[in-house]
Design a protein around this motif. Sequence first.
Motif, PDB file in Angstrom:
ATOM      1  N   ALA A 282       0.840  -1.215   0.000  1.00  0.00           N
ATOM      2  CA  ALA A 282       0.000   0.000   0.000  1.00  0.00           C
ATOM      3  C   ALA A 282       0.867   1.254   0.000  1.00  0.00           C
ATOM      4  O   ALA A 282       0.594   2.222  -0.722  1.00  0.00           O
ATOM      5  N   VAL A 283       1.928   1.245   0.815  1.00  0.00           N
ATOM      6  CA  VAL A 283       2.809   2.420   0.879  1.00  0.00           C
ATOM      7  C   VAL A 283       3.521   2.619  -0.461  1.00  0.00           C
ATOM      8  O   VAL A 283       3.607   3.736  -0.976  1.00  0.00           O
ATOM      9  N   ARG A 284       4.007   1.532  -1.048  1.00  0.00           N
ATOM     10  CA  ARG A 284       4.716   1.652  -2.338  1.00  0.00           C
ATOM     11  C   ARG A 284       3.773   2.153  -3.435  1.00  0.00           C
ATOM     12  O   ARG A 284       4.154   2.973  -4.278  1.00  0.00           O
ATOM     13  N   LEU A 285       2.542   1.653  -3.418  1.00  0.00           N
ATOM     14  CA  LEU A 285       1.565   2.121  -4.412  1.00  0.00           C
ATOM     15  C   LEU A 285       1.277   3.602  -4.238  1.00  0.00           C
ATOM     16  O   LEU A 285       1.148   4.347  -5.212  1.00  0.00           O
ATOM     17  N   ALA A 286       1.190   4.035  -2.980  1.00  0.00           N
ATOM     18  CA  ALA A 286       0.907   5.456  -2.715  1.00  0.00           C
ATOM     19  C   ALA A 286       2.066   6.325  -3.199  1.00  0.00           C
ATOM     20  O   ALA A 286       1.856   7.388  -3.802  1.00  0.00           O
ATOM     21  N   ALA A 290       1.993   9.050  -6.203  1.00  0.00           N
ATOM     22  CA  ALA A 290       2.384  10.443  -5.946  1.00  0.00           C
ATOM     23  C   ALA A 290       3.601  10.852  -6.766  1.00  0.00           C
ATOM     24  O   ALA A 290       3.907  12.048  -6.848  1.00  0.00           O
ATOM     25  N   GLY A 291       4.312   9.874  -7.329  1.00  0.00           N
ATOM     26  CA  GLY A 291       5.549  10.178  -8.027  1.00  0.00           C
ATOM     27  C   GLY A 291       6.647  10.612  -7.077  1.00  0.00           C
ATOM     28  O   GLY A 291       7.442  11.512  -7.388  1.00  0.00           O
ATOM     29  N   VAL A 292       6.687   9.974  -5.914  1.00  0.00           N
ATOM     30  CA  VAL A 292       7.633  10.351  -4.865  1.00  0.00           C
ATOM     31  C   VAL A 292       8.504   9.146  -4.522  1.00  0.00           C
ATOM     32  O   VAL A 292       8.001   8.025  -4.418  1.00  0.00           O
ATOM     33  N   ALA A 293       9.800   9.364  -4.373  1.00  0.00           N
ATOM     34  CA  ALA A 293      10.700   8.280  -3.969  1.00  0.00           C
ATOM     35  C   ALA A 293      10.752   8.210  -2.444  1.00  0.00           C
ATOM     36  O   ALA A 293      10.542   9.237  -1.771  1.00  0.00           O
ATOM     37  N   PRO A 294      11.031   7.031  -1.888  1.00  0.00           N
ATOM     38  CA  PRO A 294      11.080   6.917  -0.416  1.00  0.00           C
ATOM     39  C   PRO A 294      12.015   7.940   0.220  1.00  0.00           C
ATOM     40  O   PRO A 294      11.722   8.473   1.293  1.00  0.00           O
ATOM     41  N   GLU A 295      13.145   8.233  -0.468  1.00  0.00           N
ATOM     42  CA  GLU A 295      14.106   9.169   0.127  1.00  0.00           C
ATOM     43  C   GLU A 295      13.603  10.619   0.125  1.00  0.00           C
ATOM     44  O   GLU A 295      14.202  11.479   0.770  1.00  0.00           O
ATOM     45  N   ASP A 296      12.506  10.877  -0.598  1.00  0.00           N
ATOM     46  CA  ASP A 296      11.936  12.232  -0.609  1.00  0.00           C
ATOM     47  C   ASP A 296      10.960  12.458   0.543  1.00  0.00           C
ATOM     48  O   ASP A 296      10.444  13.555   0.722  1.00  0.00           O
ATOM     49  N   VAL A 297      10.665  11.409   1.302  1.00  0.00           N
ATOM     50  CA  VAL A 297       9.663  11.512   2.374  1.00  0.00           C
ATOM     51  C   VAL A 297      10.337  12.048   3.637  1.00  0.00           C
ATOM     52  O   VAL A 297      11.421  11.606   4.023  1.00  0.00           O
ATOM     53  N   ASP A 298       9.690  13.026   4.275  1.00  0.00           N
ATOM     54  CA  ASP A 298      10.277  13.680   5.448  1.00  0.00           C
ATOM     55  C   ASP A 298       9.667  13.219   6.760  1.00  0.00           C
ATOM     56  O   ASP A 298      10.203  13.485   7.832  1.00  0.00           O
ATOM     57  N   ARG A 325      16.146   6.188   7.593  1.00  0.00           N
ATOM     58  CA  ARG A 325      16.420   7.546   7.098  1.00  0.00           C
ATOM     59  C   ARG A 325      15.309   8.555   7.388  1.00  0.00           C
ATOM     60  O   ARG A 325      15.529   9.754   7.331  1.00  0.00           O
ATOM     61  N   VAL A 326      14.107   8.069   7.643  1.00  0.00           N
ATOM     62  CA  VAL A 326      12.943   8.966   7.764  1.00  0.00           C
ATOM     63  C   VAL A 326      12.355   8.847   9.178  1.00  0.00           C
ATOM     64  O   VAL A 326      12.169   7.732   9.660  1.00  0.00           O
ATOM     65  N   PRO A 327      12.080   9.981   9.818  1.00  0.00           N
ATOM     66  CA  PRO A 327      11.429   9.866  11.129  1.00  0.00           C
ATOM     67  C   PRO A 327      10.031   9.263  10.995  1.00  0.00           C
ATOM     68  O   PRO A 327       9.245   9.689  10.144  1.00  0.00           O
ATOM     69  N   VAL A 328       9.765   8.286  11.833  1.00  0.00           N
ATOM     70  CA  VAL A 328       8.466   7.603  11.854  1.00  0.00           C
ATOM     71  C   VAL A 328       7.876   7.791  13.245  1.00  0.00           C
ATOM     72  O   VAL A 328       8.508   7.434  14.234  1.00  0.00           O
ATOM     73  N   SER A 329       6.709   8.373  13.320  1.00  0.00           N
ATOM     74  CA  SER A 329       6.076   8.480  14.637  1.00  0.00           C
ATOM     75  C   SER A 329       4.578   8.278  14.523  1.00  0.00           C
ATOM     76  O   SER A 329       3.991   8.430  13.449  1.00  0.00           O
ATOM     77  N   SER A 330       3.985   7.919  15.644  1.00  0.00           N
ATOM     78  CA  SER A 330       2.543   7.687  15.725  1.00  0.00           C
ATOM     79  C   SER A 330       1.938   8.700  16.684  1.00  0.00           C
ATOM     80  O   SER A 330       2.535   9.011  17.717  1.00  0.00           O
ATOM     81  N   LEU A 331       0.762   9.199  16.344  1.00  0.00           N
ATOM     82  CA  LEU A 331       0.072  10.160  17.224  1.00  0.00           C
ATOM     83  C   LEU A 331      -0.847   9.468  18.223  1.00  0.00           C
ATOM     84  O   LEU A 331      -1.482  10.117  19.049  1.00  0.00           O
ATOM     85  N   LYS A 332      -0.918   8.116  18.145  1.00  0.00           N
ATOM     86  CA  LYS A 332      -1.846   7.389  19.023  1.00  0.00           C
ATOM     87  C   LYS A 332      -1.449   7.499  20.494  1.00  0.00           C
ATOM     88  O   LYS A 332      -2.291   7.427  21.374  1.00  0.00           O
ATOM     89  N   GLY A 333      -0.147   7.676  20.766  1.00  0.00           N
ATOM     90  CA  GLY A 333       0.298   7.817  22.155  1.00  0.00           C
ATOM     91  C   GLY A 333      -0.285   9.058  22.814  1.00  0.00           C
ATOM     92  O   GLY A 333      -0.491   9.084  24.031  1.00  0.00           O
ATOM     93  N   HIS A 334      -0.558  10.082  22.016  1.00  0.00           N
ATOM     94  CA  HIS A 334      -1.191  11.301  22.534  1.00  0.00           C
ATOM     95  C   HIS A 334      -2.722  11.193  22.533  1.00  0.00           C
ATOM     96  O   HIS A 334      -3.381  11.593  23.479  1.00  0.00           O
ATOM     97  N   LEU A 335      -3.249  10.698  21.416  1.00  0.00           N
ATOM     98  CA  LEU A 335      -4.679  10.836  21.104  1.00  0.00           C
ATOM     99  C   LEU A 335      -5.486   9.566  21.299  1.00  0.00           C
ATOM    100  O   LEU A 335      -6.711   9.597  21.176  1.00  0.00           O
ATOM    101  N   GLY A 336      -4.798   8.455  21.620  1.00  0.00           N
ATOM    102  CA  GLY A 336      -5.498   7.183  21.517  1.00  0.00           C
ATOM    103  C   GLY A 336      -5.808   6.917  20.053  1.00  0.00           C
ATOM    104  O   GLY A 336      -5.341   7.624  19.155  1.00  0.00           O
ATOM    105  N   HIS A 337      -6.603   5.883  19.828  1.00  0.00           N
ATOM    106  CA  HIS A 337      -6.936   5.492  18.463  1.00  0.00           C
ATOM    107  C   HIS A 337      -8.346   6.006  18.155  1.00  0.00           C
ATOM    108  O   HIS A 337      -9.333   5.462  18.657  1.00  0.00           O
ATOM    109  N   THR A 338      -8.406   7.032  17.343  1.00  0.00           N
ATOM    110  CA  THR A 338      -9.706   7.641  17.047  1.00  0.00           C
ATOM    111  C   THR A 338     -10.442   6.919  15.912  1.00  0.00           C
ATOM    112  O   THR A 338     -11.385   7.466  15.326  1.00  0.00           O
ATOM    113  N   LEU A 339     -10.012   5.712  15.611  1.00  0.00           N
ATOM    114  CA  LEU A 339     -10.707   4.798  14.697  1.00  0.00           C
ATOM    115  C   LEU A 339     -10.972   5.433  13.327  1.00  0.00           C
ATOM    116  O   LEU A 339     -10.036   5.828  12.658  1.00  0.00           O
ATOM    117  N   GLY A 340     -12.217   5.553  12.951  1.00  0.00           N
ATOM    118  CA  GLY A 340     -12.525   6.088  11.620  1.00  0.00           C
ATOM    119  C   GLY A 340     -12.077   7.521  11.424  1.00  0.00           C
ATOM    120  O   GLY A 340     -12.014   8.008  10.298  1.00  0.00           O
TER     121      GLY A 340
END
Lengths: 408, 97
Positions: A282-286, A290-298, A325-340
């Motif tokens: 799914a990530v590769r398809l996205a 988008a025409g974006v290479a993985p190294e272009d993601v911030d 190479r890319v910072p990966v973080s989740s907002l669930k630690g702050h917000l919980g999982h707001t589902l939909g």
Amino acid sequence: MARGSAAITGMGVRSPLGGTAGELFDALLAGRSGVRTFDDWDRIADLGTRVGAPVPDFDPRRIPRKHRRTMGRCAMFGVVAAEDAARAAGLADGLLRSGRVAAAIGSTVGSTAAEEAFWREVIETGSARGIRSTHFLQVMSHTVAANVAMYLGLSGPMIATNAACASSNQAIGAGLGLVRNGDADAVLAGGADELHVMAALVFDVMGGASASFNDRPEATPRPFDRDRDGIVVGEGAGILVIEDEAHARARGASPIARVLGYGATSDAVNMAHPAPEGMARAVRLALEDAGVAPEDVDWVCAHATGTPVGDAAEAEALYGIFGDRVPVSSLKGHLGHTLGACGGIEAVAAVEAMRRGVVPGTRNLEHPDVAPLWLPSEPVERPVEVVVSTNFAFGGVNTAVVLGRAEG
Amino acid sequence: MDASDVIRTIDRILVEDFELDAEQVVPEASLREDLDLDSLDAVDLVVALEKAFGIRIDAKVVEKMQTVGDIHAYVRGVFESGEFPAAAPEPAREAGK
């Protein structure tokens, strides 16, 4: 190859940590928690989890009764967020009613509280006579999209995406598609959900709800952390105005960001168990869309809900694409999982990250034990041109959205 | 429950359930024009009246009512007759779709 972007010209949000993008993002950077203990869940024997992340101080009375009567809490969140988004985008009433503005909005189901009230009435009285006319309109799965369209007068296509935790991303993907195909000039796109003990209970019985931190709610959920013990259910709404860029410019509106691409896959392997291969596809398809290479993601705004299995699978999928190479973080630690709502709220945060040049860290992440991604637990200041936001759901649903900075 | 209790209860339902100003809820007020109540509200009004008074009301009768005074008179009539009307076999409801 890129298939063309769409402008984001407005956004609105309701969350456990704020009712505007600015308020929400300030809270994320400050590392605040929206999680609290629900003592009244004690009424349900054998329910392990007692924590949730509610939207505080929400006053539905700003919505006139004639509209509000068909809304459960999820639709109310969606409507006020959509109204804020439309107003921020400067969408005039005539445009909203032109037939060229669509609604693509999802939720896990409709209002669970309304459904509970419906069946409580029928079961307690053994009769249909106590059912109000508006009950079903709050319960139906497209209640958020329908109520937003009704409230704002939207008369273009209506799409309700109801794929649990991936609902918002699916809606953003659908919104991008409508604009690309010329089926709408603008789309109110995102998701909304309400906190109800049913969702907590469902995760609980599957062993996926956080139950070890009931006395320390701010310490959970713990995405990517070795002590993570499951999901904390939250609520809210996140809505974007996705608009054809030429259309936006012609009416004098400037993009605040862009939707660059969308990717989606199904695992077809297991209803509840995540599969890294499907996530990665799914990530590769996205990215390709988008025409974006993985190294272009911030920044990768990860789905990571704080479950042992899900976070590990996502980390494995992301590591294969982005390495460290890319910072990966989740907002669930702050917000919980707001589902939909989570994909919509995360998209709002992503736009704010691009505007400010800073990426939030993952709250409650102290001891990462997943694939060796770059996993900041504190904010990282850096230019943010491109964000990938992932969401996955039961049923093997995998989605990824690629967002870009307005000036990019 | 005497007649004034019946009227007070009906007016309270209109004010609380339908968020109307108490000053608006007068016997001569038109349900549609003055109070902006529609067919969905009529169904919900039947539910609220039935719960409040423990009676059964024919939804079709309520749909034909024009004013707050019509509701007062109808419910008072039900009480004064001492016979609660049976429910309509198929209460008229907003068509589902």
